[in-house]
Write a protein that holds these residues in place. Structure first.
Motif, PDB file in Angstrom:
ATOM      1  N   ARG A  23     -84.188  49.695 -22.435  1.00 15.62           N
ATOM      2  CA  ARG A  23     -85.440  49.206 -21.865  1.00 15.62           C
ATOM      3  C   ARG A  23     -85.383  47.687 -21.696  1.00 15.62           C
ATOM      4  O   ARG A  23     -84.963  46.957 -22.602  1.00 15.62           O
ATOM      5  N   ASP A  62     -98.278  41.678 -23.438  1.00 15.03           N
ATOM      6  CA  ASP A  62     -98.655  43.096 -23.453  1.00 15.03           C
ATOM      7  C   ASP A  62     -98.444  43.755 -22.095  1.00 15.03           C
ATOM      8  O   ASP A  62     -99.287  44.515 -21.609  1.00 15.03           O
ATOM      9  N   GLY A  63     -97.315  43.466 -21.458  1.00 19.03           N
ATOM     10  CA  GLY A  63     -96.977  44.096 -20.187  1.00 19.03           C
ATOM     11  C   GLY A  63     -97.435  43.349 -18.959  1.00 19.03           C
ATOM     12  O   GLY A  63     -97.063  43.716 -17.841  1.00 19.03           O
ATOM     13  N   ASP A 120     -97.626  46.057 -16.182  1.00 21.21           N
ATOM     14  CA  ASP A 120     -96.861  47.272 -16.436  1.00 21.21           C
ATOM     15  C   ASP A 120     -97.801  48.350 -16.984  1.00 21.21           C
ATOM     16  O   ASP A 120     -98.444  48.143 -18.017  1.00 21.21           O
ATOM     17  N   PRO A 121     -97.900  49.511 -16.322  1.00 18.83           N
ATOM     18  CA  PRO A 121     -98.774  50.576 -16.836  1.00 18.83           C
ATOM     19  C   PRO A 121     -98.265  51.171 -18.144  1.00 18.83           C
ATOM     20  O   PRO A 121     -99.031  51.798 -18.875  1.00 18.83           O
ATOM     21  N   ASP A 122     -96.982  50.981 -18.438  1.00 18.89           N
ATOM     22  CA  ASP A 122     -96.395  51.457 -19.692  1.00 18.89           C
ATOM     23  C   ASP A 122     -95.644  50.291 -20.331  1.00 18.89           C
ATOM     24  O   ASP A 122     -94.419  50.239 -20.325  1.00 18.89           O
ATOM     25  N   PRO A 123     -96.373  49.321 -20.874  1.00 20.46           N
ATOM     26  CA  PRO A 123     -95.740  48.066 -21.305  1.00 20.46           C
ATOM     27  C   PRO A 123     -94.732  48.244 -22.431  1.00 20.46           C
ATOM     28  O   PRO A 123     -94.919  49.062 -23.332  1.00 20.46           O
ATOM     29  N   ASN A 124     -93.671  47.487 -22.334  1.00 16.13           N
ATOM     30  CA  ASN A 124     -92.679  47.425 -23.402  1.00 16.13           C
ATOM     31  C   ASN A 124     -93.132  46.345 -24.380  1.00 16.13           C
ATOM     32  O   ASN A 124     -93.021  45.152 -24.097  1.00 16.13           O
ATOM     33  N   GLN A 125     -93.637  46.767 -25.515  1.00 11.22           N
ATOM     34  CA  GLN A 125     -94.189  45.832 -26.498  1.00 11.22           C
ATOM     35  C   GLN A 125     -93.116  45.223 -27.394  1.00 11.22           C
ATOM     36  O   GLN A 125     -93.437  44.417 -28.273  1.00 11.22           O
TER      37      GLN A 125
END
Length: 279
Positions: free
Chosen positions: A64, A110-111, A131-136
């Motif tokens: 990722r 937070d994305g 990002d709708p699916d953030p990489n935290q």
């Protein structure tokens, strides 16, 4: 790769990447990097959970990550990739310059990926994407290149934070000053160093923004201010979670006209756009 002083000057050879503990966010998923770069094209920054090697290249990465490319396609595009998939591909002619160093900043919170020019984060924003699916968990920043050498210098890793809440006292004072009504506020800049401005000046401004619209399939991010939206009587943030308002079926011109009316009291639209606003 030639390194004179990693904080001051660094040259990345084609298809290489520079990593280091000094290029690490203090808090995972939240950070900002400000830097100067000189290149013909493809100033590329990679954000990963772990650092890569000198021979790392984002096109071969199966883990990722985010990749931001300034001056892609021979200095004609701005791109954002997520895990190797292109999510943003926008016109950006002349973003890179090989004859002199240009200042840039890229922040992640937070994305929310924000990209701008200049040394000061949140100023001169070029583009934002949520990002709708953030990489935290992204924490390490890699300074990379494509098929040409890229020079980097004056690299600083900074904390990234959401915009401060707007304060009515600033707006009221600005209105009083502009209309000669005096007021109780002191004739000085705010603690944040921002000049007092009327509400219209905050239209789609990042200054003190504490809400955002995510518009259309391209997920364009448009900043806004809760206190202004709530005062319009059309928005209820109490029943909402978070600060992002998703509008996948809206186009940006429609939203811009709506916000322009809310912030300024008037707007100009075509007949077709007027019908879209009605329905």
């Amino acid at each position: 790769m030639r390194v004179e002083d990693k904080k001051r000057s660094l040259t990345v050879a084609p298809f290489k990447c520079a990593w280091g503990e000094e290029f690490r966010f203090v808090e995972a998923g939240r950070g900002c990097i400000a830097f100067e770069a000189s290149a013909q094209n493809d100033v590329t920054l990679v954000f990963r959970e772990q650092p890569g090697s000198q021979h790392y290249h984002y096109k071969m990465d199966s883990s990722r990550h985010y990749a931001v490319i300034l001056g892609s396609h021979r200095n004609k595009r701005l791109k954002i990739e997520v895990d190797g998939r292109t999510v943003v591909d926008e016109a950006g002619v002349g973003l890179c310059r090989s004859s002199s160093f240009q200042s840039y900043w890229i922040s992640i919170y937070d994305g929310l990926i924000s990209i701008g020019q200049g040394r000061h984060p949140n100023n001169n924003v070029l583009f934002q994407w949520l990002d709708p699916d953030p990489n935290q968990n992204v924490q390490y920043v890699g300074l990379s290149s494509w098929d040409k050498h890229v020079g980097y210098r004056n690299i600083s890793v900074l904390p990234s934070a959401p915009q401060n809440s707007i304060r009515w006292s600033q707006i009221e004072y600005a209105y009083a000053e502009r209309h000669g009504e005096g007021g109780h506020a002191k004739n000085e800049e705010s603690k944040d160093g921002c000049e007092q401005r009327v509400i219209a000046d905050f239209l789609e401004s990042l200054d003190f923004s504490d809400a955002m619209f995510v518009v259309g399939s391209e997920r364009k991010v448009v900043p806004a201010h809760k206190i202004v939206l709530v005062a319009s009587g059309e928005f209820d943030f109490i029943s909402m979670s978070g600060t992002a308002i998703e509008l996948p079926s809206f186009s940006y011109p429609v939203l811009h006209s709506l916000l322009e009316y809310i912030y300024t009291g008037s707007t100009q639209v075509s007949f077709d756009l007027f019908q879209m606003l009605l329905y």
